[in-house]
Design a protein around this motif. Structure first.
Motif, PDB file in Angstrom:
ATOM      1  N   LEU A  97       0.826  -1.207   0.000  1.00 40.44           N
ATOM      2  CA  LEU A  97       0.000   0.000   0.000  1.00 40.44           C
ATOM      3  C   LEU A  97       0.859   1.255   0.000  1.00 40.44           C
ATOM      4  CD1 LEU A  97      -2.743   1.381   0.178  1.00 40.44           C
ATOM      5  CD2 LEU A  97      -2.635   1.158   2.672  1.00 40.44           C
ATOM      6  N   GLU A 101       0.633   4.043  -2.771  1.00 35.19           N
ATOM      7  CA  GLU A 101       0.228   5.396  -2.360  1.00 35.19           C
ATOM      8  C   GLU A 101       1.197   6.443  -2.911  1.00 35.19           C
ATOM      9  OE1 GLU A 101      -1.152   7.747   1.710  1.00 35.19           O
ATOM     10  OE2 GLU A 101      -0.093   5.836   1.833  1.00 35.19           O
ATOM     11  N   TYR A 142      -4.879   1.841  -6.087  1.00 33.66           N
ATOM     12  CA  TYR A 142      -4.691   2.341  -4.726  1.00 33.66           C
ATOM     13  C   TYR A 142      -5.828   1.864  -3.813  1.00 33.66           C
ATOM     14  CZ  TYR A 142      -4.235   5.796  -0.945  1.00 33.66           C
ATOM     15  OH  TYR A 142      -4.113   6.414   0.279  1.00 33.66           O
ATOM     16  N   GLU A 143      -7.080   1.943  -4.293  1.00 33.50           N
ATOM     17  CA  GLU A 143      -8.234   1.500  -3.495  1.00 33.50           C
ATOM     18  C   GLU A 143      -8.182  -0.006  -3.258  1.00 33.50           C
ATOM     19  OE1 GLU A 143     -10.493   3.295  -2.004  1.00 33.50           O
ATOM     20  OE2 GLU A 143      -9.616   5.164  -2.744  1.00 33.50           O
ATOM     21  N   LYS A 146      -5.687  -0.675  -0.533  1.00 34.24           N
ATOM     22  CA  LYS A 146      -6.243  -0.278   0.771  1.00 34.24           C
ATOM     23  C   LYS A 146      -7.213  -1.343   1.265  1.00 34.24           C
ATOM     24  CE  LYS A 146      -7.887   3.899   0.180  1.00 34.24           C
ATOM     25  NZ  LYS A 146      -8.490   5.202   0.552  1.00 34.24           N
ATOM     26  N   GLU A 150      -7.147  -3.818   4.659  1.00 32.28           N
ATOM     27  CA  GLU A 150      -8.306  -3.945   5.551  1.00 32.28           C
ATOM     28  C   GLU A 150      -8.760  -5.395   5.657  1.00 32.28           C
ATOM     29  OE1 GLU A 150     -11.200  -2.919   8.218  1.00 32.28           O
ATOM     30  OE2 GLU A 150      -9.541  -1.689   7.461  1.00 32.28           O
TER      31      GLU A 150
END
Length: 355
Positions: A97, A101, A142-143, A146, A150
């Motif tokens: 990540l 980012e 990027y999403e 992420k 999670e």
């Protein structure tokens, strides 16, 4: 003056009969309680063995691969929706990540500069499209990274109990490999299998209840949820029910065995039953007031009685059809053709109709 008084007296005299008539008319509109004539017949039942099942039962797994860092729950433990059950080692996903980012920040800044120049018509449309699509691509990447970070946390999807744990800490699991088996704490369900001879009569099913040996003398009403319309390998059809129990009462647990009783709709015999309070005699003939609920009037009708049930209902073999409404209280105060008002049913907050 005498002529005026005489005229007033005449008006009063003329008005009195009409006023009295209106008062009498109001008095004749009585409030009555009605009951429906119900089909009467022998009730057939059938019993089948069943098993209590949880309302929801799932195998929980990580959506990504990696070593398990921590297990936070044990078998048999109650957990709430959203509670953390297990964590995967986040090291690789944090690095992934961070790299994405940085790339996202760089491309986003470049794309925004190109878009501003395009708005001033300082760059070509081709450069603008490349910048816009490049930003969309890196944003999606990027999403996704992420979300992957999670997803290193496995959480409970609903309130329930951990039934089984398949892995321990420090073991590596693949994406989609079950880590826990969990079932919900909602009201449990009951499942039975019936043969084809009963399945073809499913339209005649009326009421359902079940009995447990550990709850002697107590039965639990059931609500039919589904019928599987394809037979299993044993040529049986699966029925699933929801247990209906009073709030706060003890419920059977998943895995318990039970006996389910299916009550069929009464077979049509041409007989109907009504409350015994609806019957009176006219010239030694049993009679009832049939209420037309559309125009709210009552008419006397002679009936033929075939017997009386133990719960205080009269079996009628002639003169009434199922579904017709009869006056069940105050029958002595009515006359043929009277207008009536229907007694309102008690509300949910007026238990027993005491208010």
């Amino acid at each position: 003056m005498r002529n005026i008084l005489t005229g007033i007296s005449c008006v009063v005299v003329l008005c009195m009969p009409s006023c009295m008539q209106r008062e009498q008319q109001k008095e004749t509109i009585r409030t009555v309680k009605v009951a429906s004539a119900e089909n009467y017949g022998e009730v057939k039942t059938a019993t089948f063995p069943g098993k209590v099942k949880p309302a929801s039962e799932v195998n929980l797994a990580f959506r990504i691969s990696g070593p398990i860092a921590k297990i936070h729950v044990r078998e048999g433990q109650f957990v709430r929706k959203g509670e953390l059950l297990a964590e995967m080692d986040q090291r690789d996903y944090q690095l992934q990540l961070a790299a994405t980012e940085a790339e996202y920040t760089q491309i986003k800044a470049e794309a925004e500069r190109v878009i501003k120049l395009y708005e001033k018509q300082s760059v070509s449309e081709n450069d603008y499209d490349k910048a816009r699509l490049g930003l969309q691509q890196i944003t999606a990447k990027y999403e996704a990274h992420k979300n992957a970070l999670e997803d290193t946390k496995l959480k409970a999807p609903f309130n329930g109990y951990i039934q089984k744990r398949f892995f321990d800490s420090n073991e590596t699991v693949a994406a989609g490999m079950p880590v826990f088996s969990m079932f919900s704490s909602d009201v449990p369900e009951v499942e039975i299998n019936i043969p084809a001879s009963e399945y073809i009569k499913r339209d005649l099913f009326d009421k359902f209840e079940c009995y447990f040996e550990i709850f002697p003398g107590k039965t639990f009403p059931l609500e039919l949820i589904s019928i599987n319309h394809k037979a299993n390998l044993n040529q049986l059809y699966t029925l699933r029910f929801r247990l209906e129990a009073e709030q706060g009462s003890q419920l059977p647990s998943p895995g318990m065995s039970t006996i389910v009783t299916i009550a069929y709709k009464p077979q049509s015999t041409g007989l109907v039953s009504i409350p015994i309070t609806a019957v009176f005699e006219v010239d030694d003939q049993p009679t009832v007031w049939v209420c037309d609920t559309t125009v709210l009037t009552v008419n006397a009708r002679k009936i033929k009685i075939d017997g009386v049930t133990n719960d205080g209902r009269v079996i009628v073999s002639g003169g009434l059809q199922a579904g017709e409404q009869v006056v069940s209280a105050g029958v002595r105060f009515l006359s043929d053709g009277d207008s009536v008002k229907l007694l309102a049913k008690p509300g949910k907050s007026n238990v027993g109709g005491l208010l």
